[in-house]
Each structure stands twice: as C-alpha cells, then as structure tokens.
Design a protein around this motif. Structure first.
Motif, PDB file in Angstrom:
ATOM      1  N   PRO A   3       0.831  -1.218   0.000  1.00  0.00           N
ATOM      2  CA  PRO A   3       0.000   0.000   0.000  1.00  0.00           C
ATOM      3  C   PRO A   3       0.860   1.261   0.000  1.00  0.00           C
ATOM      4  N   PHE A  77      -4.023   6.344  -2.437  1.00  0.00           N
ATOM      5  CA  PHE A  77      -4.538   5.214  -3.231  1.00  0.00           C
ATOM      6  C   PHE A  77      -3.689   5.079  -4.485  1.00  0.00           C
ATOM      7  N   GLU A  81      -4.733  -0.351  -3.812  1.00  0.00           N
ATOM      8  CA  GLU A  81      -4.981  -0.356  -2.372  1.00  0.00           C
ATOM      9  C   GLU A  81      -4.938   1.069  -1.821  1.00  0.00           C
TER      10      GLU A  81
END
Length: 268
Positions: A3, A77, A81
């Motif tokens: 992420p 983002f 993710e």
C-alpha cells in the motif's frame, strides 16, 4: 502490491487569513513505483467534514471565515490499495488586515483661507468595524492627527479636516491614512502633496473724492487694500464709470481731471 503512504500532510498557508485560499499539501509515496490514482482528500471545518469539498486540492477564501479551524485527512490510493490515512495539523483562520483607499481632497487648489478636507474609504473583508487615522503634514512636519472611530467594515468613507490656521501660501500639505480593525493595521496610504495657493486680495472703503464735486473739481479715488498672504499691493485695477458706462481710457488712473467731467454727470 504494497500500500502507498503520504507524508508532509498540511493545510497551506500555515498562517492563513480570510483572504487566503487554502491548499491541500502532501507527498504521495509508493514503494512499488505506482502513481497516485485517486488519493482521497477530506476537508474538515471546526471538526465537521465538508463533504462537498472532498478531493478538492484548493478551497477558495469565500468558503472560510475568521476564527474557523481547518484541517485535512489524506488517504493515499495507488489504484489497487488504500494506504493509511494521515490528518494534518489544524490551521486557524486569522483576520485579514483592513484596507484604506486612495486619498481624495475636497478641492484641487486650496487657498490660504480654505480648510482642506481629505477622505478615504475603509473596508474590511471580515466586516470588522474599525478606525481610520489621518496624519497631516505641512512642509513634512506633522501638525495634526485625527482618528475617526466606529467605521462600518463593509466599505465606508472616513473624512478629516485640516484648519487653514495650520498653513500659509506656498507651504506643502499632505496626509497619510491608516486603517485599524481593532487588531490589525492596514497598509498606510500617503496622499499626493499639494501647494497652498495664493488668495486674492480685497479692496474696501472705496471712496471717490471730493464727496460733493463741482465742474472745477478733479476726482480722486482711495481704498483700503488687504491681503491675507501679506503680499504687497502690486497693480490693483481701477475702473471708472460715468453715468454707469465704463471709461476704459481711464483704467488704472487714480485722478480724473475736471476737464473730463460735466455738470450733472454721475461718477463712480
């Protein structure tokens, strides 16, 4: 996929005032090299989310008011993710300094016997009531300070008058104007400088003599001359009238010979 994250989340400028737009500042970081693909920006005013401003990077000053507290939460983002949300420090909207307009005068040519009036428009984007200070100068020396209070912040004119007792012909006069909203001063506006103009002299007690002339009498004129600027008499104009008709040939003659008069004529 790992992420993404964000760093340096802040609302700019840090010392925002009511005339400033607010910006959402952050650095997007992705270890996989993925690009920012729709990072979520949430704006909060006084801890209440402003949903209509979601994902906007700049909030116009028209949306803010003095004393409000603003912050953002940014959730990165990368297209795959969401990363961890980060909330900025709070920015408190401070007052914007008022403004005063260019100074205008009641007369473009002020003479020695005239008072001079200056006016300027006070305005405050926060609609704070305020004051305007006029500082008058004669030949660069301060002579009078005048404070006008309780001026409505929506844009109202304030005025000040300098008495003619403060200056004489040929002196230089100007005024500086500063507004204050109870906490902040405006930028000071300096007026144009003007020169006090000459005041015309006057004549009084104009007398034609003798009081009861006959045809053998020469006529003379006398008068009192006065000049507020203390200028000496120089070229006062004398006009003679016979039976209400100006005698242009006698202009500026102080004595009229009896040869130019006749019985029954009226002279002045």
């Amino acid at each position: 996929n790992a992420p993404p994250s964000v760093a340096g989340v802040s609302v700019t400028p840090g010392g925002a005032v009511t005339s400033n737009d607010l910006g959402a500042n952050f650095v997007f970081i992705d270890g996989d090299g993925d690009a920012n693909a729709g990072t979520r920006i949430q704006w909060f005013k006084d801890d209440v989310e402003q949903t209509s401003l979601e994902n906007i990077t700049t909030v116009g000053s028209g949306n803010t008011s003095k004393g409000q507290e603003w912050k953002i939460t940014v959730t990165p983002f990368d297209g795959l993710e969401f990363g961890a949300s980060v909330t900025s420090a709070t920015v408190t909207i401070a007052s914007t300094a008022p403004t005063v307009s260019v100074v205008t005068f009641n007369d473009s040519s002020v003479q020695t016997l005239e008072d001079v009036n200056a006016s300027s428009i006070y305005a405050d984007v926060d609609v704070d009531e305020g004051s305007v200070t006029f500082r008058w100068f004669v030949d660069s020396t301060p002579v009078f300070t005048d404070v006008v209070n309780n001026i409505n912040g929506v844009g109202r004119a304030a005025g000040s008058t300098l008495s003619n007792t403060n200056y004489s012909k040929g002196q230089l006069v100007n005024v500086s104007v500063t507004g204050n909203d109870g906490g902040l001063d405006s930028a000071t506006v300096n007026s144009a400088t003007f020169v006090i103009a000459n005041t015309a002299p006057n004549a009084s007690n104009v007398v034609v003599s003798p009081a009861s002339p006959d045809t053998s009498s020469n006529l003379g004129v006398s008068f009192d001359y006065f000049d507020i600027d203390s200028d000496a008499e120089s070229g006062s104009r004398i006009r003679w009238f016979k039976d209400s008709n100006e005698q242009t040939a006698l202009e500026n003659v102080s004595n009229v010979s009896s040869a130019q008069t006749a019985e029954g004529q009226q002279w002045n």
